[in-house]
Scaffold this motif. Structure first.
Motif, short mmCIF file in Angstrom:
data_model
loop_
_atom_site.label_atom_id
_atom_site.label_comp_id
_atom_site.label_asym_id
_atom_site.label_seq_id
_atom_site.Cartn_x
_atom_site.Cartn_y
_atom_site.Cartn_z
N LYS A 62 27.30 68.96 60.42
CA LYS A 62 26.88 70.32 60.07
C LYS A 62 27.80 70.90 58.99
CE LYS A 62 24.56 72.25 64.12
NZ LYS A 62 24.62 73.31 65.14
N VAL A 63 29.10 70.67 59.15
CA VAL A 63 30.07 71.18 58.17
C VAL A 63 29.81 70.51 56.82
CG1 VAL A 63 32.51 71.34 57.53
CG2 VAL A 63 31.81 71.76 59.90
N CYS A 64 29.55 69.21 56.81
CA CYS A 64 29.24 68.50 55.56
C CYS A 64 28.03 69.12 54.87
CB CYS A 64 28.97 67.01 55.83
SG CYS A 64 30.44 66.05 56.24
N GLN A 70 26.91 74.99 49.89
CA GLN A 70 27.72 76.03 49.24
C GLN A 70 28.21 75.61 47.86
OE1 GLN A 70 28.29 79.18 50.11
NE2 GLN A 70 27.23 79.04 52.05
N LEU A 71 28.51 74.31 47.71
CA LEU A 71 29.03 73.83 46.43
C LEU A 71 27.93 73.27 45.54
CD1 LEU A 71 32.30 72.04 47.65
CD2 LEU A 71 32.04 74.35 46.69
N ALA A 72 26.68 73.31 46.03
CA ALA A 72 25.53 72.81 45.27
C ALA A 72 25.79 71.39 44.76
CB ALA A 72 25.17 73.76 44.14
N LEU A 73 26.22 70.51 45.69
CA LEU A 73 26.56 69.14 45.32
C LEU A 73 25.31 68.28 45.20
CD1 LEU A 73 29.64 68.59 47.68
CD2 LEU A 73 29.66 69.15 45.23
N LYS A 84 38.16 66.40 50.76
CA LYS A 84 38.94 67.61 50.52
C LYS A 84 38.10 68.57 49.70
CE LYS A 84 43.37 65.30 50.65
NZ LYS A 84 44.63 65.03 49.99
N PHE A 85 38.13 69.83 50.06
CA PHE A 85 37.35 70.84 49.34
C PHE A 85 37.71 70.83 47.85
CE2 PHE A 85 37.01 73.57 53.43
CZ PHE A 85 36.01 72.74 53.91
N ALA A 86 39.00 70.76 47.54
CA ALA A 86 39.44 70.78 46.15
C ALA A 86 38.89 69.57 45.39
CB ALA A 86 40.96 70.81 46.07
N SER A 87 38.85 68.42 46.03
CA SER A 87 38.33 67.21 45.39
C SER A 87 36.83 67.31 45.12
CB SER A 87 38.60 65.98 46.25
OG SER A 87 39.97 65.79 46.42
N LEU A 88 36.16 68.15 45.90
CA LEU A 88 34.72 68.34 45.71
C LEU A 88 34.44 69.42 44.67
CD1 LEU A 88 33.59 68.20 49.45
CD2 LEU A 88 33.29 66.42 47.71
N VAL A 96 36.23 80.44 50.51
CA VAL A 96 35.90 81.64 51.28
C VAL A 96 34.41 81.64 51.64
CG1 VAL A 96 35.70 84.16 51.16
CG2 VAL A 96 37.79 83.04 50.38
N GLU A 97 33.58 81.28 50.68
CA GLU A 97 32.14 81.23 50.95
C GLU A 97 31.78 80.14 51.95
OE1 GLU A 97 30.39 80.89 47.05
OE2 GLU A 97 30.64 83.03 46.65
N ILE A 98 32.47 79.01 51.90
CA ILE A 98 32.25 77.95 52.89
C ILE A 98 32.61 78.46 54.28
CG2 ILE A 98 33.10 75.71 53.70
CD1 ILE A 98 33.37 74.92 50.69
N VAL A 99 33.76 79.11 54.40
CA VAL A 99 34.19 79.64 55.70
C VAL A 99 33.18 80.67 56.21
CG1 VAL A 99 35.98 80.99 56.89
CG2 VAL A 99 36.64 79.14 55.35
N MET A 100 32.68 81.53 55.32
CA MET A 100 31.67 82.52 55.74
C MET A 100 30.40 81.81 56.23
SD MET A 100 32.28 85.40 52.77
CE MET A 100 30.72 86.18 53.06
N GLY A 101 30.01 80.74 55.56
CA GLY A 101 28.84 79.97 55.99
C GLY A 101 29.07 79.33 57.34
N LEU A 102 30.26 78.85 57.57
CA LEU A 102 30.61 78.24 58.86
C LEU A 102 30.59 79.28 59.97
CD1 LEU A 102 33.56 75.95 57.70
CD2 LEU A 102 31.22 75.23 58.25
#
Length: 137
Positions: A62-64, A70-73, A84-88, A96-102
Motif C-alpha cells: 500500500k505504501v509503495c 504521489q511522485l507520479a512514477l 529511499k524517497f530521495a532516490s525516487l 510531506v504529501e506522501i505522509v499526508m496520503g499515508l
C-alpha cells in the motif's frame, strides 16, 4: 590452579602422590565490540546492523502504491521496501504529501518528528503499523 590470560587459559595440575605439571593452552572465543570506534574494521554484513519489526507485506505494498501515485512514477520504476524517497526523486514537499496520503489511507496521524525519521518505504510501513497498533489498543 587455573589462571586466565586474555583469551587463553593455562592449567597446572598437582596429584597427591606425584608431582605432575601439565600446561594446556586453550584458545577461547574472541570478543567483538560493536562500538562506533573502529566500525570500518567490521565485516560488511555487520557495519549496518538494524533490528526492526518488519511491516506486513500488504502494508508495504500500500505504501509503495501511495509513493508511486504521489511522485507520479512511471511503471518501469521499481518501488520496494528498500526504496529511499530521495532516490525516487522526492523532495521535502513530496515527502510531506506522501505522509499526508499515508495518514488519509490508514486513518492515522503522524507526528512531525516521526515523519522526519522516514527515509524509505519500509520506514513508513513500519511506522504505520506501529501507529495503527497503538490506536487500536
Amino acid at each position: 590452579m587455573a589462571s586466565f590470560i586474555g583469551s587463553s587459559a593455562s592449567t597446572n595440575l598437582a596429584l597427591p602422590q606425584q608431582s605432575l605439571k601439565a600446561s594446556t593452552r586453550i584458545s577461547g572465543p574472541k570478543v567483538v565490540s560493536f562500538s562506533n570506534l573502529g566500525r570500518s574494521n567490521l565485516p560488511v554484513s555487520f557495519r549496518r546492523l538494524q533490528v526492526s519489526c518488519a511491516a506486513k507485506p500488504e502494508t508495504v505494498d500500500k505504501v509503495c502504491g501511495i509513493v508511486r501515485k504521489q511522485l507520479a512514477l512511471k511503471d518501469d520504476i521499481s518501488v520496494t521496501g528498500e526504496s529511499k524517497f530521495a532516490s525516487l526523486g522526492a523532495d521535502s514537499l513530496d515527502t510531506v504529501e506522501i505522509v499526508m496520503g499515508l495518514e488519509e489511507e490508514f486513518g492515522i496521524t503522524v507526528e512531525e518528528e516521526s515523519a522526519q525519521s522516514i527515509a524509505t518505504v519500509q520506514d513508513a510501513a513500519d511506522l504505520i503499523e506501529k501507529l495503527v497498533e497503538k490506536s487500536s489498543a
